[in-house]
Write an enzyme that holds these catalytic residues in place. Structure first.
Site, short mmCIF file in Angstrom:
data_model
loop_
_atom_site.label_atom_id
_atom_site.label_comp_id
_atom_site.label_asym_id
_atom_site.label_seq_id
_atom_site.Cartn_x
_atom_site.Cartn_y
_atom_site.Cartn_z
CG ASP A 144 -1.90 1.12 1.26
OD1 ASP A 144 -1.52 2.26 0.95
OD2 ASP A 144 -3.07 0.87 1.61
CB ILE A 145 3.04 2.62 -2.48
CG1 ILE A 145 3.61 1.20 -2.38
CG2 ILE A 145 4.16 3.64 -2.48
CD1 ILE A 145 4.34 0.91 -1.09
CD GLU A 146 -2.36 5.37 1.53
OE1 GLU A 146 -3.15 6.32 1.42
OE2 GLU A 146 -2.69 4.25 1.97
N GLY A 147 0.86 8.69 -0.19
CA GLY A 147 1.48 9.82 0.50
C GLY A 147 2.93 10.03 0.12
#
Length: 524
Positions: A144-147
């Site tokens: 989960d790659i975000e921000g």
């Protein structure tokens, strides 16, 4: 005879490609697993599923230990041993597995450093991922790659290299590892950092099980007239198109049906972080119907912790709760609705990336039946102008030339064209007004023009906005706000010609006869 044989072979290849594409979708084993915020208190009892659909989970989030950048932790708060002693995590996982459930683990999330962001040595990073896989005996992981983690391209390259190495090790031990990449999305598809993350994975040799998009918290990217269901479906369709381009660029072409199996959908149930965004039970039913129809490979939701109506003492439901959805669920479960007909497991998803790409059927555009001019590489087009290309109608977003309407792009702002839809049966060319000779003079660079004067250039009529000499109306075609000319629309030209007819006799003023045009037109 050679031509006949070649045609038969080509037809057979096309038929086989479509068969392979359809078989890939049929064999996908689409699966449902809700996310569980593992460290949120009170701890959610995922080991005792409330519904059959809640029997498989994605535990979240494993991140870098703040004190040791290459050491994985649960939520930057618990080491794995601490998670076992404090939360009985290992034992609860074992209980769920005994009951036939499945556990995947998600790395990253929004609030902390994903391992690749802080661990700069690729081998140490690979070992960190491996330690999680081995500790919990995983066959599926979720990145989960975000921000800020998503914006760190160097971390993205390390992540791809480390995961590829880990997959190689697992494959050598005859233990496959399914890897899902979870990314934020807009109704227009993946953001540019998102498409970069997918590219890094594919170019780095990672065998992606799929790309899971978070259809939530759209913010300003979602028009106010668009419901959360409509935004989620638009995001899925746009991402499907982007994945086709990304896999093709990586020399791993996939057919359209196989691509749907490479896509996952994860809405945030009930009240989203954006106050105006509420994902309802009806939205869940609609998204499930869309996903089942398309053959989406994975369905999830954030989160199982929240799959309940808030109690009366939770006063402000617009403030997102970690333990309830913020809406009255009337005894219903989002997991049951979203998980309907998702009966496979994550292990049944094929991780083989490449399959034959079916040859698309070519559509021959016919100017006698197309409602708008056929697109031409030799023509220039202006905003709102419509064309037909390969059986579809497109509208120009801005001035352009030599830009193929169906050119595959990753972001909507990379193309000057918007797809409207297919040419419909029975359609005929839209009539464009012809300005009779002598009605409006051709533009003359030596002439002085005042406000209100009319000229003609390349079959377009322009009205002068202020004093002008030598300023070509061509700049107005290109959208220049500083041009002293305004191009009249077809409707404006028709009104102009009608006014001229009303003000003079039919004998002295030629009538304006709308005639089909094969060069340029716009919506009537």
């Amino acid at each position: 005879m050679v031509g006949v044989v070649a045609a038969v072979v080509a037809g057979s290849v096309t038929g086989w490609s479509r068969f392979e594409d359809a078989r890939a979708a049929e064999d996908s084993g689409s699966w449902f697993a809700g996310y569980v915020d593992a460290t949120a208190t009170p701890f959610y009892a995922f080991e005792r599923p409330q519904t059959e659909e809640g029997g498989s989970v994605v535990l979240s989030f494993v991140v870098a230990d703040p004190e040791s950048p290459c050491e994985p932790s649960w939520g930057a708060a618990y080491s794995f041993d601490e998670a076992e002693s404090t939360m009985d995590l290992d034992r609860r996982i074992a209980r769920l597995l005994q009951s036939g459930g499945e556990v995947a683990v998600s790395f990253g999330g929004l609030l902390n450093d994903e391992l690749a962001t802080s661990c700069t040595d690729v081998n140490d990073l690979k070992d960190a991922y491996a330690s999680v896989v081995e500790r919990y005996n995983l066959t599926t992981i979720d990145l989960d790659i975000e921000g800020e983690n998503l914006l760190d391209t160097a971390a993205g390259e390390r992540r791809a290299e480390a995961i590829a190495l880990l997959q190689e090790e697992r494959l050598a031990a005859d233990e496959a590892l399914n890897v899902w990449l979870t990314l934020p999305v807009a109704p227009t598809g993946l953001t540019e950092p998102g498409t970069t993350a997918v590219t890094q994975m594919l170019d780095g040799g990672v065998d992606l099980a799929g790309v899971n998009i978070m259809t939530m918290d759209f913010g300003e990217s979602r028009p106010t007239s668009m419901s959360m269901l409509e935004a989620s479906i638009a995001a899925a369709e746009a991402t499907h198109s982007q994945l086709s381009t990304l896999y093709s660029r990586a020399d791993l072409p996939l057919g359209p049906q196989a691509l749907w199996t490479k896509l996952g959908l994860t809405p945030m149930i009930g009240q989203n972080d954006v106050v105006s965004e509420v994902f309802s039970l009806d939205h869940a039913a609609g998204l499930n119907a869309f996903a089942v129809e398309k053959g989406i490979g994975r369905m999830s939701m954030w989160s199982l912790n929240r799959d309940a109506t808030c109690s009366d003492n939770y006063a402000d439901v617009t403030v997102v709760s970690v333990g309830c959805s913020g809406i009255d669920q009337d005894g219903q479960s989002f997991a049951q609705i979203l998980g309907q007909e998702f009966e496979g497991t994550s292990e049944t998803i094929s991780t083989t990336s490449a399959s034959p790409e079916p040859t698309p059927e070519l559509v021959e555009d016919n100017p006698e039946t197309s409602p708008y001019p056929i697109w031409s590489e030799d023509a220039t087009y202006v905003a709102e102008q419509r064309v037909v290309w390969n059986g579809n109608v497109y509208v120009a977003k801005w001035w352009n030339e030599d830009s193929t309407p169906d050119n595959p792009v990753l972001q909507a702002d990379e193309t000057p064209w918007t797809l409207i839809g297919p040419v419909l049966p029975g359609e005929r060319p839209v009539a464009a007004p012809t300005v009779p000779a002598g009605t409006v003079d051709e533009w003359d660079p030596e002439e002085v023009y005042e406000s209100g004067d009319l000229v003609k250039l390349d079959n377009h009529v322009f009205e002068c906005k202020w004093w002008s000499q030598g300023d070509s109306p061509e700049a107005a075609l290109q959208g220049s706000a500083g041009s002293p000319w305004d191009r009249l629309t077809n409707d404006d030209v028709l009104k102009l010609l009608e006014g001229l007819e009303d003000g003079s006799s039919s004998e002295s003023t030629p009538s304006a006869t709308p005639t089909p045009t094969a060069t340029r037109s716009e919506s009537p």
